[in-house]
Motif scaffolding. Sequence first.
Motif, short mmCIF file in Angstrom:
data_model
loop_
_atom_site.label_atom_id
_atom_site.label_comp_id
_atom_site.label_asym_id
_atom_site.label_seq_id
_atom_site.Cartn_x
_atom_site.Cartn_y
_atom_site.Cartn_z
N VAL A 1 2.80 -4.08 -8.29
CA VAL A 1 2.10 -5.29 -7.83
C VAL A 1 0.77 -4.90 -7.21
O VAL A 1 0.70 -3.99 -6.38
CB VAL A 1 2.95 -6.06 -6.79
CG1 VAL A 1 2.23 -7.35 -6.37
CG2 VAL A 1 4.32 -6.38 -7.35
N GLU A 2 -0.28 -5.59 -7.60
CA GLU A 2 -1.63 -5.35 -7.08
C GLU A 2 -2.27 -6.68 -6.71
O GLU A 2 -2.23 -7.63 -7.50
CB GLU A 2 -2.48 -4.63 -8.14
CG GLU A 2 -3.96 -4.51 -7.82
CD GLU A 2 -4.25 -3.74 -6.54
OE1 GLU A 2 -5.01 -4.26 -5.71
OE2 GLU A 2 -3.72 -2.62 -6.38
N VAL A 3 -2.84 -6.77 -5.51
CA VAL A 3 -3.41 -8.03 -5.04
C VAL A 3 -4.72 -8.37 -5.73
O VAL A 3 -5.07 -9.55 -5.86
CB VAL A 3 -3.61 -7.97 -3.51
CG1 VAL A 3 -4.73 -6.99 -3.13
CG2 VAL A 3 -3.89 -9.35 -2.93
N ASP A 4 -5.46 -7.37 -6.21
CA ASP A 4 -6.78 -7.57 -6.80
C ASP A 4 -6.65 -7.60 -8.31
O ASP A 4 -6.30 -6.59 -8.93
CB ASP A 4 -7.71 -6.43 -6.34
CG ASP A 4 -9.16 -6.64 -6.74
OD1 ASP A 4 -9.40 -6.99 -7.90
OD2 ASP A 4 -10.05 -6.40 -5.88
N GLY A 5 -6.97 -8.74 -8.90
CA GLY A 5 -6.81 -8.89 -10.35
C GLY A 5 -7.69 -7.95 -11.15
O GLY A 5 -7.28 -7.44 -12.20
N VAL B 1 1.92 -6.79 -12.12
CA VAL B 1 1.90 -8.12 -11.51
C VAL B 1 0.68 -8.22 -10.61
O VAL B 1 0.40 -7.32 -9.81
CB VAL B 1 3.18 -8.37 -10.68
CG1 VAL B 1 3.15 -9.75 -10.04
CG2 VAL B 1 4.42 -8.18 -11.54
N VAL B 2 -0.06 -9.32 -10.72
CA VAL B 2 -1.15 -9.60 -9.80
C VAL B 2 -0.63 -10.57 -8.75
O VAL B 2 -0.18 -11.67 -9.08
CB VAL B 2 -2.37 -10.20 -10.52
CG1 VAL B 2 -3.46 -10.57 -9.52
CG2 VAL B 2 -2.91 -9.22 -11.56
N GLY B 3 -0.66 -10.15 -7.51
CA GLY B 3 -0.15 -11.02 -6.44
C GLY B 3 -0.11 -10.29 -5.12
O GLY B 3 -0.54 -9.14 -4.99
N ASP B 4 0.43 -10.96 -4.13
CA ASP B 4 0.55 -10.41 -2.79
C ASP B 4 1.72 -9.43 -2.76
O ASP B 4 2.88 -9.83 -2.85
CB ASP B 4 0.77 -11.55 -1.79
CG ASP B 4 0.92 -11.06 -0.36
OD1 ASP B 4 0.77 -9.85 -0.11
OD2 ASP B 4 1.20 -11.89 0.52
N GLY B 5 1.41 -8.14 -2.63
CA GLY B 5 2.46 -7.14 -2.63
C GLY B 5 3.42 -7.28 -1.47
O GLY B 5 4.58 -6.84 -1.56
N LEU B 6 2.99 -7.91 -0.38
CA LEU B 6 3.89 -8.11 0.76
C LEU B 6 5.06 -9.02 0.39
O LEU B 6 6.10 -8.99 1.05
CB LEU B 6 3.13 -8.67 1.95
CG LEU B 6 1.98 -7.82 2.48
CD1 LEU B 6 1.33 -8.47 3.68
CD2 LEU B 6 2.45 -6.41 2.84
N LEU C 1 -4.99 -0.41 4.97
CA LEU C 1 -4.04 -1.47 5.30
C LEU C 1 -3.98 -2.51 4.19
O LEU C 1 -4.99 -2.81 3.54
CB LEU C 1 -4.45 -2.15 6.60
CG LEU C 1 -4.04 -1.45 7.90
CD1 LEU C 1 -4.82 -2.04 9.07
CD2 LEU C 1 -2.55 -1.60 8.14
N ALA C 2 -2.79 -3.07 3.98
CA ALA C 2 -2.67 -4.24 3.11
C ALA C 2 -3.63 -5.31 3.61
O ALA C 2 -3.77 -5.52 4.82
CB ALA C 2 -1.24 -4.76 3.13
N ARG C 3 -4.30 -5.98 2.71
CA ARG C 3 -5.37 -6.89 3.13
C ARG C 3 -4.91 -7.97 4.11
O ARG C 3 -5.63 -8.28 5.06
CB ARG C 3 -6.05 -7.50 1.89
CG ARG C 3 -6.78 -6.43 1.07
CD ARG C 3 -7.54 -6.97 -0.11
NE ARG C 3 -8.06 -5.87 -0.92
CZ ARG C 3 -8.81 -6.05 -2.01
NH1 ARG C 3 -9.13 -7.27 -2.41
NH2 ARG C 3 -9.24 -5.00 -2.70
N PRO C 4 -3.71 -8.55 3.94
CA PRO C 4 -3.28 -9.53 4.94
C PRO C 4 -3.01 -8.91 6.32
O PRO C 4 -2.88 -9.65 7.30
CB PRO C 4 -1.99 -10.11 4.34
CG PRO C 4 -2.11 -9.87 2.88
CD PRO C 4 -2.80 -8.55 2.77
N HIS C 5 -2.91 -7.58 6.41
CA HIS C 5 -2.63 -6.92 7.68
C HIS C 5 -3.89 -6.34 8.32
O HIS C 5 -3.79 -5.65 9.34
CB HIS C 5 -1.59 -5.83 7.49
CG HIS C 5 -0.20 -6.36 7.36
ND1 HIS C 5 0.93 -5.56 7.43
CD2 HIS C 5 0.27 -7.62 7.15
CE1 HIS C 5 2.02 -6.30 7.27
NE2 HIS C 5 1.63 -7.55 7.09
#
Length: 376
Positions: free
Chosen positions: A147-151, A171-176, A248-252
């Motif tokens: 899973v990778e957040v950046d398409g 998969v493109v999406g939020d890995g969290l 860090l994961a972008r949402p964190h």
Amino acid sequence: MRDPEELRWALVGRLAGGGFLRTPSWREAVAAVPRHEFLRGGFFEQVAGSAPTAWRPVMPEDDRWLERCYADDSLVTQIAGTVVPGDLRGEIMRAPTSSSTMPGLVVRMLEDLLVEDGHHVLEIGTGTGYSTALMCHRLGDDLVTSVEVDGDVSGRAGASLGACGYMPELVVGDGLAGHKDRAPYDRVIATCGVLTVPGTWIDQTSPGGIVLATVCGWLYSSELARLTVHGDGTASGRFLGGQISFMLARPHLPPPLGLLPDLMDGEERPAVLGPDELAMDWTARFVAQLAAPHAQQISMTNDGRTERVFIDVGSGAWATLWRVGEHWMVRQGGPARIWDEVEERVGRWRADGAPDVERFEIRVTPDEQVITWPSR
């Protein structure tokens, strides 16, 4: 120009000699997967002596490019969320946002994941796709989900993987959030740092499975944790040591500091612990993060002196410290006393003999993440 296969085998030798590459199956994977194919878009190198840090592109036509691809180094592949090496002629002074992790760390983590034949692995953070390719070679494409957040990053990784003959589930999406459609997994591995291990990763892992993740904080001390998932929806384990660091994961990521509070309006006292002690001691800083998990640190000049400011934007609590001779003073304000809590936690850790982080335990439940160490 040296032969890529020769460079791959030289890398295998260095990683094995350094103790990172320990088993024949992963040795075979590193020997087979061409790292340079995942860096065809180039990478950024730091401009020596630049302040603030500047970066310049290194492209495949550069004589240094191929050998650098097989150095045991992390190579920055994206800056400021969108800029890739091919976009730039010159230098850029922005923060890196994606990279190809140093091979020694990649294979050390894959070894620590304790993968066995037939295991289904979920990778959080595809990046360039190099580590994904190593897992595909070891397990087979059908058993790897990444899973990778950046398409755009995922798209480039997919192209590189395809060029090397690998076709995992990307998969493109939020890995969290993991990827529940292909759960349960036997192993979860994260190539980004997290403040807390997401419950979704625990939920999507079979009982007895393993989650390997780097637990970080905004004081930028981080450690690799290996947790075993239990049948009651919890997970527990230990830290593996090595002072591992990831973006860090972008949402964190920490929030913007915004307008600072009045740092003169607070309670003042001599400090028991100086911020220099945290700067010099990685584990002490990790313990300090446990006490103040949402504190950020900045330096600023006030009345001709340099002050270290620790501030929790969410709560509004803050502490500022400055040196007076051989000692430190602290002033604190807001709804909590950040430095009191840091001193108490670090003091308790030292009173318990300052145990190494490998003796720390981590437990994740649906409600909280708790990190402890053995007490005397």
